[in-house]
Design a protein around this motif. Sequence first.
Motif, PDB file in Angstrom:
ATOM      1  N   ARG A   1      -0.909   5.450  -3.209  1.00 29.44           N
ATOM      2  CA  ARG A   1      -1.681   4.526  -3.071  1.00 29.44           C
ATOM      3  C   ARG A   1      -3.070   4.991  -3.499  1.00 29.44           C
ATOM      4  NH1 ARG A   1      -2.733   3.211   1.647  1.00 29.44           N
ATOM      5  NH2 ARG A   1      -3.342   0.974   1.108  1.00 29.44           N
TER       6      ARG A   1
ATOM      7  N   SER B   1      -3.731   2.727   6.571  1.00 29.02           N
ATOM      8  CA  SER B   1      -2.036   2.646   6.320  1.00 29.02           C
ATOM      9  C   SER B   1      -1.565   3.988   7.169  1.00 29.02           C
ATOM     10  CB  SER B   1      -1.628   2.713   4.766  1.00 29.02           C
ATOM     11  OG  SER B   1      -1.878   4.213   4.413  1.00 29.02           O
TER      12      SER B   1
ATOM     13  N   ASN C   1      -4.052  -4.715   7.197  1.00 27.72           N
ATOM     14  CA  ASN C   1      -3.839  -5.813   6.694  1.00 27.72           C
ATOM     15  C   ASN C   1      -2.428  -6.319   7.177  1.00 27.72           C
ATOM     16  OD1 ASN C   1      -3.576  -8.279   5.161  1.00 27.72           O
ATOM     17  ND2 ASN C   1      -4.669  -7.078   3.200  1.00 27.72           N
TER      18      ASN C   1
ATOM     19  N   ARG D   1       1.169  -5.983   4.893  1.00 27.10           N
ATOM     20  CA  ARG D   1       1.666  -4.642   4.510  1.00 27.10           C
ATOM     21  C   ARG D   1       3.095  -4.705   5.213  1.00 27.10           C
ATOM     22  NH1 ARG D   1      -1.757  -1.412   2.069  1.00 27.10           N
ATOM     23  NH2 ARG D   1      -4.063  -1.405   2.830  1.00 27.10           N
ATOM     24  N   ARG D   2       4.045  -3.988   4.326  1.00 22.88           N
ATOM     25  CA  ARG D   2       5.351  -3.971   4.938  1.00 22.88           C
ATOM     26  C   ARG D   2       5.656  -3.155   6.085  1.00 22.88           C
ATOM     27  NH1 ARG D   2       9.079  -5.378   1.160  1.00 22.88           N
ATOM     28  NH2 ARG D   2      10.371  -3.596   1.964  1.00 22.88           N
ATOM     29  N   GLU D   3       4.725  -2.262   6.479  1.00 22.97           N
ATOM     30  CA  GLU D   3       4.796  -1.262   7.661  1.00 22.97           C
ATOM     31  C   GLU D   3       4.349  -2.051   8.907  1.00 22.97           C
ATOM     32  OE1 GLU D   3       0.522   0.948   7.028  1.00 22.97           O
ATOM     33  OE2 GLU D   3       2.250   1.691   5.951  1.00 22.97           O
TER      34      GLU D   3
END
Length: 638
Positions: free
Chosen positions: A387, A415, A434, A437-439
């Motif tokens: 990233r 992240s 945010n 985010r997938r996490e």
Amino acid sequence: MAARRTVKKLTAVEVLALLQELPDVDSGDSDEDSFVEESEFVPSDSSDEDIPVSMDTQPEQPVQSSLRTRKQTKRLIIVEEEDKVGKPSSVQGNSSKFKKGNHNVQDKDCRKRRCAGEKSSSSQKRKRTDQKFQKREEKVQKRKDTSKNSKTELCETAKDGTVWVRRKIEDFNSLQPTQPTQTSLSKGGPTEIARRKVTSRLQSFLCLFTISMFMTIRDCTEHKARKTNPDWSTSVYELMAFVAVLLFRGAAGRTGAMRDSWSKYFGIPEIMSTMSRDRYKELMRYLRFDIKDTRLERLQADKFAAISDIWGCFVQNCVQSYDPGNHITVDEQLFPTKVRCPFLQYIASKPDKFGIKFWIAADLNTKYMCNAIPYLGKDPNRDIGERLADNVVTRLMEPFLDRGRTVTMDNFFTSLSLANRLLQHNTTLLGTVNKIRREVPEQAKNTKEREEFSTQLFTSGSALLTIYAAKKKKNVCLLSTLHTKVEVEADLRQKPNVVTDYNYLKCGVDVLDQKLRAYTVRTGTRRWPVAVFYNILDIAASNAHVLYKACTGSKESRRKFQHKLAIELRNRHMQEVAQEKERKEALREMRRVSEGKTTTCQVQQSCKRNRSTEKCAICHKYTCRKCRKGSPFVCKNC
């Protein structure tokens, strides 16, 4: 009618007497085989209790007469007797029917019955063991199901497979995630090299913007100017005065256009006495930071080649001159300009929409710019899959890792992978996340069922995810590897300490940007390297102010510091200008003294009695043009 059979109760002694009087069976088998088992049993707790015996309903007769012949059938139920020790010895009474006939048939029947009894007992044992195993398996399965249900209630898996465990505030107080070790961590301040150098405002500025950088700019500027004007030249001190002019205007508050600084009504006296407007325009016209002849080769590998040498030296000096404190803030800075540039950015949320973007790491306490990186678009040197935010933060924090510091950032950078990477280098992270985010777990995106001012906590390894409902239908997600204890304020909003700490630690770069805008040296330009040069001067003046206050203990304001710094920068150039004026005045005086008089040359080293009207400034002899040195005031003898 058949007579009713009555049951008479006998004592144990009477039953034993009856058994003793029974005759033996001819087949030789045991007494137990001669009786037929009966399903009725009457338990007895003591030997004195009565045992029921089924008999006919006739008047009572002696017991012995009823058992005289073998042809009569007898039904007896013998009850267990307890020993004196307390161990029961079971003896079951059996009823047997004896028929006339061959004894072998009776033996076969007894054996069949015995085998059938053994088979039934073994099958019953198997059934009992099977039932026990089934019960155990059922209990284990129930435990697994309950543990799974409890885990599914407490755990939540994100889209990328990250498992988050839901925690309560009371439970989290007992947790102890990994803490950064405070190894040789100071409160922050100038390094030993800077403390030895910084004794004045000028030295604090030259510690960051060195003389070698001024010499590089001088060489590149002269190289550009001599292409059109071969006799044009400048000096390091004149370039320092050029910077002083920009600092004077910045300290004055950027009133009007730059050309108004020399006007009669709006002019700044310090600028007018430092440099003429025409000379300033010449320097601005030829100002360069690299050799243009070799720029094309360097642009293939570096988009910032037009000023990369000056920028790299400046950032390196900033890193080496100051040791930041415990908390560092990472954020972006947009230097406002609309020049033609291949990496010009447009950010609608900024006050000035267009500009050149820089990634900046700043100290929280002093707002000192610790490290900076320009954003040049897509970086071909970045690893595939990495990233951009992770790469930027890692490069900015590289000189300050492994010291137990904390990095605060916004949701663009934060992240879980970055938090784990920094934690490996003994550096903690705090920042907003945010929600797209997938996490992030799905619970963070659910805003309808959340109560206002409520807090949820999730943990994944050493990372803590705090979800705070600041408003209705609005959640704020914060990721932290810093906090080991969560507390909630006892007021109406009930903010957790993670939110309050972030609000305090996030303002490093924003306050630095406000300070730079207050007294900026920025003016209108069409060349992006000049715009970057203005940003370098702004940051250098701000950092020099921090170094000067830390090394000398001064408490003067930044505006006053910048004004006095400009005075010190122009002093050496003003001395050169004063000497030049003295020479011109001496020349005029000599011409005035010798005006109207013509005589032969009194030096006569390179001439043959030439005529002269000027005198030597040292020996005061008339000197012709051939007998002078390079200066028009001194003869060759002097």
